[in-house]
Design a protein around this motif. Structure first.
Motif, PDB file in Angstrom:
ATOM      1  N   ALA A  91     -45.351  12.272 -26.884  1.00 46.91           N
ATOM      2  CA  ALA A  91     -45.603  11.099 -27.741  1.00 46.91           C
ATOM      3  C   ALA A  91     -45.337   9.774 -27.023  1.00 46.91           C
ATOM      4  CB  ALA A  91     -44.752  11.188 -29.010  1.00 46.91           C
ATOM      5  N   THR A  92     -44.318   9.722 -26.175  1.00 42.99           N
ATOM      6  CA  THR A  92     -44.040   8.469 -25.461  1.00 42.99           C
ATOM      7  C   THR A  92     -45.206   8.118 -24.534  1.00 42.99           C
ATOM      8  OG1 THR A  92     -41.680   8.877 -25.555  1.00 42.99           O
ATOM      9  CG2 THR A  92     -42.424   7.333 -23.883  1.00 42.99           C
ATOM     10  N   ALA A  93     -45.744   9.129 -23.880  1.00 41.15           N
ATOM     11  CA  ALA A  93     -46.887   8.870 -22.993  1.00 41.15           C
ATOM     12  C   ALA A  93     -48.126   8.498 -23.805  1.00 41.15           C
ATOM     13  CB  ALA A  93     -47.157  10.094 -22.118  1.00 41.15           C
ATOM     14  N   THR A 384     -34.238  -5.814  -0.746  1.00 38.40           N
ATOM     15  CA  THR A 384     -34.727  -6.155  -2.092  1.00 38.40           C
ATOM     16  C   THR A 384     -36.071  -5.448  -2.349  1.00 38.40           C
ATOM     17  OG1 THR A 384     -35.948  -8.079  -1.296  1.00 38.40           O
ATOM     18  CG2 THR A 384     -33.670  -8.447  -2.030  1.00 38.40           C
ATOM     19  N   LYS A 385     -36.426  -5.407  -3.632  1.00 39.94           N
ATOM     20  CA  LYS A 385     -37.725  -4.834  -3.991  1.00 39.94           C
ATOM     21  C   LYS A 385     -38.858  -5.654  -3.375  1.00 39.94           C
ATOM     22  CE  LYS A 385     -36.418  -2.914  -8.477  1.00 39.94           C
ATOM     23  NZ  LYS A 385     -36.797  -2.808  -9.896  1.00 39.94           N
ATOM     24  N   ASP A 386     -38.686  -6.982  -3.342  1.00 39.91           N
ATOM     25  CA  ASP A 386     -39.741  -7.824  -2.770  1.00 39.91           C
ATOM     26  C   ASP A 386     -39.983  -7.497  -1.298  1.00 39.91           C
ATOM     27  OD1 ASP A 386     -40.519  -9.463  -5.004  1.00 39.91           O
ATOM     28  OD2 ASP A 386     -38.542 -10.382  -4.879  1.00 39.91           O
ATOM     29  N   GLY A 435     -43.947   0.227 -22.026  1.00 40.13           N
ATOM     30  CA  GLY A 435     -42.792   0.542 -21.195  1.00 40.13           C
ATOM     31  C   GLY A 435     -42.142   1.893 -21.440  1.00 40.13           C
ATOM     32  N   GLY A 436     -42.910   2.891 -21.842  1.00 37.91           N
ATOM     33  CA  GLY A 436     -42.340   4.237 -22.004  1.00 37.91           C
ATOM     34  C   GLY A 436     -42.115   4.840 -20.630  1.00 37.91           C
ATOM     35  N   LEU A 437     -40.914   4.661 -20.106  1.00 37.08           N
ATOM     36  CA  LEU A 437     -40.674   4.975 -18.694  1.00 37.08           C
ATOM     37  C   LEU A 437     -40.921   6.447 -18.369  1.00 37.08           C
ATOM     38  CD1 LEU A 437     -37.545   2.794 -17.838  1.00 37.08           C
ATOM     39  CD2 LEU A 437     -39.969   2.282 -17.512  1.00 37.08           C
ATOM     40  N   MET A 460     -41.204   3.216  -7.859  1.00 39.70           N
ATOM     41  CA  MET A 460     -40.474   3.134  -9.134  1.00 39.70           C
ATOM     42  C   MET A 460     -38.970   3.009  -8.897  1.00 39.70           C
ATOM     43  SD  MET A 460     -41.078   7.075  -9.852  1.00 39.70           S
ATOM     44  CE  MET A 460     -42.352   6.925  -8.625  1.00 39.70           C
ATOM     45  N   GLY A 461     -38.289   2.521  -9.939  1.00 41.97           N
ATOM     46  CA  GLY A 461     -36.837   2.467  -9.895  1.00 41.97           C
ATOM     47  C   GLY A 461     -36.251   3.871  -9.959  1.00 41.97           C
ATOM     48  N   ASP A 462     -34.975   3.980  -9.614  1.00 41.93           N
ATOM     49  CA  ASP A 462     -34.324   5.297  -9.674  1.00 41.93           C
ATOM     50  C   ASP A 462     -34.283   5.800 -11.118  1.00 41.93           C
ATOM     51  OD1 ASP A 462     -32.601   3.039  -9.915  1.00 41.93           O
ATOM     52  OD2 ASP A 462     -30.819   4.266  -9.573  1.00 41.93           O
ATOM     53  N   GLY A 495     -31.165  -1.586 -13.677  1.00 45.43           N
ATOM     54  CA  GLY A 495     -31.028  -3.022 -13.445  1.00 45.43           C
ATOM     55  C   GLY A 495     -31.661  -3.838 -14.566  1.00 45.43           C
ATOM     56  N   ALA A 496     -32.820  -3.407 -15.035  1.00 42.80           N
ATOM     57  CA  ALA A 496     -33.532  -4.192 -16.059  1.00 42.80           C
ATOM     58  C   ALA A 496     -32.699  -4.302 -17.338  1.00 42.80           C
ATOM     59  CB  ALA A 496     -34.884  -3.552 -16.351  1.00 42.80           C
ATOM     60  N   VAL A 497     -31.953  -3.251 -17.644  1.00 46.44           N
ATOM     61  CA  VAL A 497     -31.127  -3.290 -18.852  1.00 46.44           C
ATOM     62  C   VAL A 497     -29.967  -4.283 -18.636  1.00 46.44           C
ATOM     63  CG1 VAL A 497     -29.699  -1.946 -20.439  1.00 46.44           C
ATOM     64  CG2 VAL A 497     -31.759  -0.913 -19.433  1.00 46.44           C
ATOM     65  N   ARG A 498     -29.369  -4.212 -17.449  1.00 46.80           N
ATOM     66  CA  ARG A 498     -28.264  -5.151 -17.156  1.00 46.80           C
ATOM     67  C   ARG A 498     -28.783  -6.596 -17.162  1.00 46.80           C
ATOM     68  NH1 ARG A 498     -26.640  -7.454 -12.589  1.00 46.80           N
ATOM     69  NH2 ARG A 498     -27.759  -6.023 -11.200  1.00 46.80           N
TER      70      ARG A 498
HETATM   71  C1  LIG Z   1     -38.455   6.036 -22.361  1.00 46.55           C
HETATM   72  C2  LIG Z   1     -37.671   4.800 -22.158  1.00 46.55           C
HETATM   73  N1  LIG Z   1     -36.326   4.826 -22.333  1.00 46.55           N
HETATM   74  C3  LIG Z   1     -35.591   3.710 -22.120  1.00 46.55           C
HETATM   75  C4  LIG Z   1     -36.190   2.538 -21.767  1.00 46.55           C
HETATM   76  C5  LIG Z   1     -35.357   1.260 -21.605  1.00 46.55           C
HETATM   77  N2  LIG Z   1     -35.364   0.774 -20.213  1.00 46.55           N
HETATM   78  C6  LIG Z   1     -36.141  -0.249 -19.839  1.00 46.55           C
HETATM   79  S1  LIG Z   1     -35.962  -0.653 -18.238  1.00 46.55           S
HETATM   80  C7  LIG Z   1     -34.799   0.558 -18.024  1.00 46.55           C
HETATM   81  C8  LIG Z   1     -34.129   0.744 -16.700  1.00 46.55           C
HETATM   82  C9  LIG Z   1     -35.050   1.092 -15.579  1.00 46.55           C
HETATM   83  O1  LIG Z   1     -34.268   1.450 -14.483  1.00 46.55           O
HETATM   84  P1  LIG Z   1     -34.881   1.642 -13.052  1.00 46.55           P
HETATM   85  O2  LIG Z   1     -36.157   2.380 -13.116  1.00 46.55           O
HETATM   86  O3  LIG Z   1     -33.827   2.201 -12.177  1.00 46.55           O
HETATM   87  O4  LIG Z   1     -35.249   0.172 -12.584  1.00 46.55           O
HETATM   88  P2  LIG Z   1     -34.264  -1.056 -12.266  1.00 46.55           P
HETATM   89  O5  LIG Z   1     -34.271  -1.889 -13.484  1.00 46.55           O
HETATM   90  O6  LIG Z   1     -32.920  -0.524 -11.940  1.00 46.55           O
HETATM   91  O7  LIG Z   1     -34.864  -1.739 -11.118  1.00 46.55           O
HETATM   92  C10 LIG Z   1     -34.584   1.250 -19.194  1.00 46.55           C
HETATM   93  C11 LIG Z   1     -33.633   2.356 -19.338  1.00 46.55           C
HETATM   94  C12 LIG Z   1     -37.596   2.550 -21.628  1.00 46.55           C
HETATM   95  N3  LIG Z   1     -38.271   1.445 -21.313  1.00 46.55           N
HETATM   96  N4  LIG Z   1     -38.295   3.682 -21.796  1.00 46.55           N
END
Ligand SMILES: Cc1ncc(C[n+]2csc(CCOP(=O)(O)OP(=O)(O)O)c2C)c(N)n1
Ligand SMILES: [Mg+2]
Length: 577
Positions: A91-93, A384-386, A435-437, A460-462, A495-498
């Motif tokens: 469903a998220t996808a 850095t990512k850049d 943004g459904g990661l 992608m991020g970790d 990082g994006a959450v922080r």
């Molecule tokens: C399915 C899902 N769960 C949670 C989130 C909330 N969320 C948005 S960005 C993020 C962190 C992403 O981390 P990372 O890929 O390591 O990238 P960074 O920000 O560290 O560079 C999260 C958990 C989301 N977007 N999608």
């Protein structure tokens, strides 16, 4: 029906999908699948041309593979999941596909309705456990159309309709629920080998609205174009360059998840439309869900705002109140084409245009140079990512110049666009604004299956890598000889959450603390070993100075050995922008 039944309904579905142009069915099977698997073998034996079934051990990955496949080809694929539980995992996808207007035929089984006697009736307890009053509710808001198959002899017509609706403007996923008893029925073969009898709807901008838009753009002194989802097609990509050059239109890639102009184009003014919007008299929004930051941007009172795209008002988004003086409905490439023709009838002041063209080119160059300087300052250990973007963009350029290879970068908290230096259509896709990661890696694998000779980078991020069910993805990549290059930009955190906490509370307690709760991903797993489990070629890169060579080795392995690659790249934690 007068035809002699000749195959189980499940085999018929596959045959019909092939006739609709589907090459792959990304599937995750279960106890609803016996008639599907039996029907598949039966149809194969009968010599029927079928799409290739791909076993994908997580549903989020299966749907995202169809997403990525479509992005690089424009050809919708199919996904087949297990009842309500598989559908829920996908469903998220589906939310992502919906948000990005990606057409696909999404199907899942439906637990048998009957408890005995009928062929296909319930056997084991999950037949009861997976029963729902309203299975479709799981994806109803994120599909354009949904239906539960009632009779096997409906298959051809229902699929025609599903396909045509998925491909109509605005495009999007459709859903078909498949009860097991129906799948066990014999199905007449008529129509199964024919393409859809129903033509998709393609909308075009209203003539009056078009004339108003052309007049506004031709008379504009300070126009700005904001493009979020590219130029619609390869032809649209070329046409948009001409349009911007001819009428001296600066274009901003604000939170863009596709490329609309080459980054080196003299009208491409970067990711921040803020300063342009502050003085704009005409704004042309090209398929942008959220074209600016309403809390930060105050448009001049006399501005004319034109929204365009497959659904210019994004009618299925409950709240979205960007002013829209003119709306142009239609696929972006058609809008660009129609605007180009309408503008040809307008008078323009060539001296003004020439002057504006020069000043836009200067701004574009300044913004690009600033992006390079920023990227170069991040080449340390960790980097850095850049910096990763800058190095990757250079490596891609070399591959194009020396080997004529085309490349596509998938970006999910991975390589930011502005320092990438890309200039080709379909060279860049960022995660949808939903943004459904976990989309990036499987979307890249789907794209690579569609284009085996293209260099495909999943960056992608970790955190995003872990959301992608990486073990499932690496298995699919190995099983299908997919030489995708995975770059994990590892800052050991979300990082994006922080950044979001620190952005909302700039002087807050969280910002002052050493470790922000609920954001750490330490101790970081050794991701090279996750990929190594599926025999990927892997490296960890800790120092930015080592990255260019590591990227070259990665590309060499992917292209010559056709083996998947993973680079685990140490990224510095940064302050929010
Ligand atoms: C399915 C899902 N769960 C949670 C989130 C909330 N969320 C948005 S960005 C993020 C962190 C992403 O981390 P990372 O890929 O390591 O990238 P960074 O920000 O560290 O560079 C999260 C958990 C989301 N977007 N999608
Ligand atoms: Mg991270």
């Amino acid at each position: 029906m007068t035809d002699t039944p000749s195959m189980t309904a499940a085999g018929a579905i596959f045959g019909k999908l092939k006739a609709l142009g589907v090459e792959y069915v990304f599937a995750n099977s279960g106890t609803d699948f016996p008639p599907i698997i039996e029907g598949l073998v039966e149809a194969h034996r009968a010599g029927i041309d079928l799409p290739k079934p791909i076993t994908v051990p997580h549903e989020h990955a299966a749907v995202s593979m169809a997403h990525g496949y479509w992005q690089v080809t424009g050809r919708p694929q199919a996904v087949l999941l297990h009842t309500n539980v598989g559908l829920a995992n996908g469903a998220t996808a589906a939310i992502n596909a919906w948000c990005d207007q990606v057409p696909m035929i999404l199907m899942s089984g439906r637990t048998p309705v009957t408890e005995h006697t009928r062929f296909g009736a319930r056997t084991v307890p999950i037949g009861w456990g997976q029963e729902m009053f309203d299975q479709e509710a799981l994806i109803r808001e994120t599909t354009k159309w949904h239906y539960e198959l009632r009779f096997a002899d409906q298959i051809s017509e229902v699929m025609d309709r599903a396909w045509a609706i998925a491909n109509s403007t605005p495009k999007g996923p459709v859903y078909l629920s498949l009860p097991r008893e129906v799948l066990c029925e014999p199905c007449p073969t008529a129509g199964l080998d024919a393409p859809s009898r129903i033509a998709p709807v393609v909308t075009a901008p209203d003539a009056d609205a078009l004339a108003c838009a052309a007049k506004a753009l031709a008379g504009a002194e300070n126009p700005i174009v904001i493009a979020q989802r590219g130029a619609g097609s390869v032809a649209g990509f070329a046409a948009l360059q001409t349009l911007c050059e001819t009428y001296a239109l600066p274009l901003s890639h604000y939170w863009s998840n596709q490329l609309a102009l080459p980054l080196s184009h003299p009208c491409q003014v970067g990711a921040d439309p803020g300063p342009w919007l502050a003085k704009a008299d005409v704004v042309l929004v090209l398929d942008a869900l959220a074209p600016w930051f309403p809390d930060r941007v105050k448009l001049p009172d006399d501005v004319t705002v034109i929204h365009s795209g497959p659904d210019p008002l994004f009618t299925r988004t409950p709240v979205r109140n960007f002013e829209a003086d003119i709306t142009l409905a239609g696929p972006v490439d058609r809008v660009i084409d129609a605007l180009t023709r309408a503008l040809a009838d307008q008078k323009t002041d060539q001296i003004c245009l020439a002057r504006r063209r020069d000043s836009i080119a200067l701004a574009a160059q300044t913004s690009r140079e600033a992006a390079v300087v920023t990227a170069q300052s991040g080449s340390g250990a960790p980097m850095t990512k850049d910096w990763v973007s800058l190095c990757l963009g250079k490596a891609i350029k070399v591959q194009a110049e020396q080997h004529g290879r085309r490349a596509t970068v998938f970006h999910e908290l991975g390589c930011p666009l502005m320092s990438l230096d890309l200039d080709q259509p379909n060279s860049y896709f960022q995660e949808p604004h939903s943004g459904g990661l976990g989309w990036g890696l499987p979307a890249a694998i789907g794209a690579q299956m569609a284009c085996p000779d293209r260099l495909i980078f999943a960056t992608m991020g970790d955190g995003s890598y872990m959301f992608a069910n990486p073990t499932a993805c690496h298995l699919v990549a190995e099983a299908n000889d997919v030489p995708v290059v995975v770059l994990v930009l590892n800052n050991e955190e979300w990082g994006a959450v922080r950044h979001s906490v620190e952005g909302l509370y700039p002087e807050g307690a969280a910002r002052a603390s050493n470790e922000v709760p609920l954001t750490s991903l330490r101790p970081s797993p050794d991701f090279t070993r996750t990929a190594d489990a599926s025999r990927a070629w892997t490296e960890t890169v800790s120092d930015g100075a080592d990255l260019p060579d590591a990227l070259n080795r990665a590309i060499e392995v992917a292209t010559t050995k056709r083996r998947q690659v993973l680079l685990n790249i140490a990224i510095a934690r940064t302050a929010p922008h």
